[in-house]
Motif scaffolding. Sequence first.
Motif, PDB file in Angstrom:
ATOM      1  N   PHE A  28      27.429 -37.925 -41.270  1.00 13.55           N
ATOM      2  CA  PHE A  28      27.322 -37.730 -42.752  1.00 13.55           C
ATOM      3  C   PHE A  28      25.844 -38.115 -42.958  1.00 13.55           C
ATOM      4  CE2 PHE A  28      31.614 -37.823 -43.249  1.00 13.55           C
ATOM      5  CZ  PHE A  28      32.333 -38.936 -42.407  1.00 13.55           C
ATOM      6  N   PRO A  29      25.337 -38.167 -44.280  1.00 13.89           N
ATOM      7  CA  PRO A  29      23.986 -37.909 -44.423  1.00 13.89           C
ATOM      8  C   PRO A  29      23.120 -39.438 -44.140  1.00 13.89           C
ATOM      9  CG  PRO A  29      25.009 -36.909 -46.186  1.00 13.89           C
ATOM     10  CD  PRO A  29      25.958 -37.344 -45.390  1.00 13.89           C
ATOM     11  N   THR A  30      24.125 -40.427 -44.031  1.00 19.01           N
ATOM     12  CA  THR A  30      23.551 -41.689 -43.769  1.00 19.01           C
ATOM     13  C   THR A  30      24.191 -42.515 -42.926  1.00 19.01           C
ATOM     14  OG1 THR A  30      25.143 -42.783 -45.675  1.00 19.01           O
ATOM     15  CG2 THR A  30      22.907 -41.823 -46.480  1.00 19.01           C
ATOM     16  N   ASN A  50      26.952 -31.082 -42.594  1.00 17.03           N
ATOM     17  CA  ASN A  50      25.662 -31.531 -43.506  1.00 17.03           C
ATOM     18  C   ASN A  50      24.596 -32.571 -42.477  1.00 17.03           C
ATOM     19  OD1 ASN A  50      26.749 -30.236 -45.591  1.00 17.03           O
ATOM     20  ND2 ASN A  50      27.897 -32.124 -46.698  1.00 17.03           N
ATOM     21  N   GLY A  51      25.524 -33.160 -41.719  1.00 20.90           N
ATOM     22  CA  GLY A  51      24.787 -34.281 -40.808  1.00 20.90           C
ATOM     23  C   GLY A  51      23.878 -33.144 -39.768  1.00 20.90           C
ATOM     24  N   LEU A  55      19.619 -33.192 -39.592  1.00 14.03           N
ATOM     25  CA  LEU A  55      18.559 -33.389 -38.339  1.00 14.03           C
ATOM     26  C   LEU A  55      17.367 -32.459 -38.318  1.00 14.03           C
ATOM     27  CD1 LEU A  55      21.401 -33.535 -35.331  1.00 14.03           C
ATOM     28  CD2 LEU A  55      20.049 -35.477 -36.592  1.00 14.03           C
ATOM     29  N   MET A  56      17.626 -31.410 -39.205  1.00 17.19           N
ATOM     30  CA  MET A  56      16.223 -30.446 -39.222  1.00 17.19           C
ATOM     31  C   MET A  56      15.153 -31.297 -40.140  1.00 17.19           C
ATOM     32  SD  MET A  56      18.283 -26.926 -39.895  1.00 17.19           S
ATOM     33  CE  MET A  56      19.643 -26.535 -38.654  1.00 17.19           C
ATOM     34  N   TYR A  57      15.489 -32.178 -40.556  1.00 15.95           N
ATOM     35  CA  TYR A  57      14.293 -32.921 -41.166  1.00 15.95           C
ATOM     36  C   TYR A  57      14.009 -34.316 -40.887  1.00 15.95           C
ATOM     37  CZ  TYR A  57      17.633 -33.800 -45.054  1.00 15.95           C
ATOM     38  OH  TYR A  57      18.729 -34.035 -45.858  1.00 15.95           O
ATOM     39  N   LEU A  58      15.061 -34.862 -40.193  1.00 10.12           N
ATOM     40  CA  LEU A  58      15.068 -36.395 -39.741  1.00 10.12           C
ATOM     41  C   LEU A  58      13.816 -36.596 -38.555  1.00 10.12           C
ATOM     42  CD1 LEU A  58      18.809 -37.730 -39.507  1.00 10.12           C
ATOM     43  CD2 LEU A  58      16.924 -38.246 -41.341  1.00 10.12           C
ATOM     44  N   GLN A  59      13.122 -37.511 -38.992  1.00  8.39           N
ATOM     45  CA  GLN A  59      12.150 -38.088 -38.172  1.00  8.39           C
ATOM     46  C   GLN A  59      12.603 -38.691 -36.850  1.00  8.39           C
ATOM     47  OE1 GLN A  59       9.173 -41.518 -38.351  1.00  8.39           O
ATOM     48  NE2 GLN A  59       8.141 -40.019 -39.527  1.00  8.39           N
ATOM     49  N   ILE A  60      12.462 -38.175 -35.617  1.00 10.17           N
ATOM     50  CA  ILE A  60      12.859 -38.601 -34.255  1.00 10.17           C
ATOM     51  C   ILE A  60      12.193 -39.767 -33.881  1.00 10.17           C
ATOM     52  CG2 ILE A  60      12.745 -37.847 -31.670  1.00 10.17           C
ATOM     53  CD1 ILE A  60      13.291 -35.087 -32.541  1.00 10.17           C
ATOM     54  N   SER A  61      11.033 -40.127 -33.637  1.00 11.19           N
ATOM     55  CA  SER A  61      10.590 -41.242 -33.171  1.00 11.19           C
ATOM     56  C   SER A  61       9.093 -41.663 -33.613  1.00 11.19           C
ATOM     57  CB  SER A  61      10.353 -41.066 -31.674  1.00 11.19           C
ATOM     58  OG  SER A  61       9.550 -40.198 -31.148  1.00 11.19           O
ATOM     59  N   ASN A  62       8.365 -40.878 -34.299  1.00 14.06           N
ATOM     60  CA  ASN A  62       7.314 -41.109 -34.983  1.00 14.06           C
ATOM     61  C   ASN A  62       6.509 -40.163 -35.835  1.00 14.06           C
ATOM     62  OD1 ASN A  62       5.420 -39.145 -33.686  1.00 14.06           O
ATOM     63  ND2 ASN A  62       5.499 -39.856 -31.556  1.00 14.06           N
ATOM     64  N   GLN A  63       5.472 -40.133 -36.432  1.00 12.68           N
ATOM     65  CA  GLN A  63       4.989 -39.522 -37.558  1.00 12.68           C
ATOM     66  C   GLN A  63       4.754 -38.393 -37.574  1.00 12.68           C
ATOM     67  OE1 GLN A  63       2.404 -43.356 -38.681  1.00 12.68           O
ATOM     68  NE2 GLN A  63       1.902 -41.547 -40.068  1.00 12.68           N
ATOM     69  N   ASN A 122      25.146 -31.278 -31.837  1.00 13.38           N
ATOM     70  CA  ASN A 122      25.908 -31.334 -32.896  1.00 13.38           C
ATOM     71  C   ASN A 122      26.599 -30.123 -33.360  1.00 13.38           C
ATOM     72  OD1 ASN A 122      25.390 -34.104 -35.000  1.00 13.38           O
ATOM     73  ND2 ASN A 122      23.981 -33.532 -33.305  1.00 13.38           N
ATOM     74  N   ALA A 123      25.945 -28.788 -33.018  1.00 15.81           N
ATOM     75  CA  ALA A 123      26.616 -27.725 -33.425  1.00 15.81           C
ATOM     76  C   ALA A 123      27.758 -27.408 -32.419  1.00 15.81           C
ATOM     77  CB  ALA A 123      25.664 -26.463 -33.353  1.00 15.81           C
TER      78      ALA A 123
END
Length: 515
Positions: A28-30, A50-51, A55-63, A122-123
């Motif tokens: 889920f998105p959140t 959707n989740g 993951l294609m635009y979530l930050q993994i660990s730093n900027q 995930n896929a």
Amino acid sequence: MKNCKITSVFMLIIALFTSCKKDFLETFPTDQVAQTTAFESIANAKLAVNGMYRLMYLQISNQSQDAHGAMMLNMDAMGEDFVWSGNTYSYFKPALRWVDHRSASSSLAAFPYLLYYRINSNANMIIENIDNISGATVDKDAIKGECLAVRAWCHFNLVQLYGKRYEAGKQNTQPGIPIAISNDGVDQPRSSVEAVYAQINKDLDQAIILLAAAPARSAKTHVNLSVAKGFKARVALTMQDWTNAAKYAREARTGFSLMSNSDYLGGFTVISNAEWMWGANQLADQVPTYGSFYSYVSGNFNSSWNRLEPKMINSVLYAKIASTDIRKKLWWDGTTADKVNFPGAIDAATGTAASGVKVIKYMHRKFKVQDVNSRAGDIPFMRVAEMYLIEAEALARAGGQDAAAASALYPLAVNRNPSYVLSTKTGAALIDEIMVQRRIELWGEGFRFYDLKRTDSDMDRNGMDNPRVSTSVTYTDIAYTLFKARASQNNLWEYKIPQDEIDINKAIGPEDQNP
């Protein structure tokens, strides 16, 4: 976290996993939910999908690890056309300098490995579970088709980074990457580049069959039949399979149109643009506190990196753009008359140029946030323009099809430049014209490193007259020197396998590391 290799499911959850058991799936998105919940119904499975896209635009660990958008910046930083105007901040400079990707312990070497195998896991989990859900076959096939296409996309990105380039007519036994098509936890060795591309094509072919009967997608954030064919075109181009590259590019763009010239100056941040085939729709409440694609590349968002280090186009490439081409207006020509179009980073409180903003010749306004109060913005992953360019390049390289190649290029070229005349060039001259069009059109969208590697081209940063924000910046510091080390001649074009993978994956040892 005992004996969990990077390509396994531990990439899915950073904080919630306590063992190697595949207990959770980012869905889920959140939130993260148990597999049993994710696959109770078609509706929940769609949330899992959707989740996967999130993951294609979530930050993994730093900027500097804002998912695929960050990799787009890395791939252009490793080329010669996406130019830094300063040397104040370190973000994405490791890619620019061509150093860190060759260190197995660096975050740059690890980042794409973590990112794409994470999405891939995930896929896989969705593919493995979707057939057991009650529901209409057409809905389940559509979900499986999406995930197979995404799995292929992940492997395609990875093999281009960590393996040597594919060479048509050869066996391509050179080491590629682990093929991860299951979440069973079994360690996988590096497969040959040939085997990896065989799996990519197998997944894409099945995805295309499944998606052919799929209902219309809910949003452009999702892969559909057109996007899957776009993937197929990209892969075929990289494999020098000119016939299929042209075929699938032509089919992929069917039903889409090129944007108008007025839209072209709109900021490249709205996924509803008629030309966008696939992209990320990142909302204001989904961006990290620091970072995001537009934090580093936007021509108007007031981050330190944009304010002090606006990104420029290589002056040598800029000089190749016709004065009547709308794309010429994406970069400042240095004149007083044009300066009004390039205020740089905007202070949200005043609506005017931010204090201390740098405005510099050749700086861009291609990417602009819609709301300067937020660094959020949609990110283009695939556009119609790319499909025209793939078809034109494939036909030109196939030999004996120069006229067809020129005709394939014409709709895009004349759309951008009403004064453009159908090319009569042939051979290498026509290929060069197409590649220049590609460099201009796809600037900042993450293709340059891949293009240089697949075409075995020189990466030459000489000859630019780009100015600098600070006199303390030297070309040597950020590798703006002659770099004529083609992929076929130099190991620098392969990322090192992350040391964590070598240490943990029992099927990969130190002897399997890239030289």
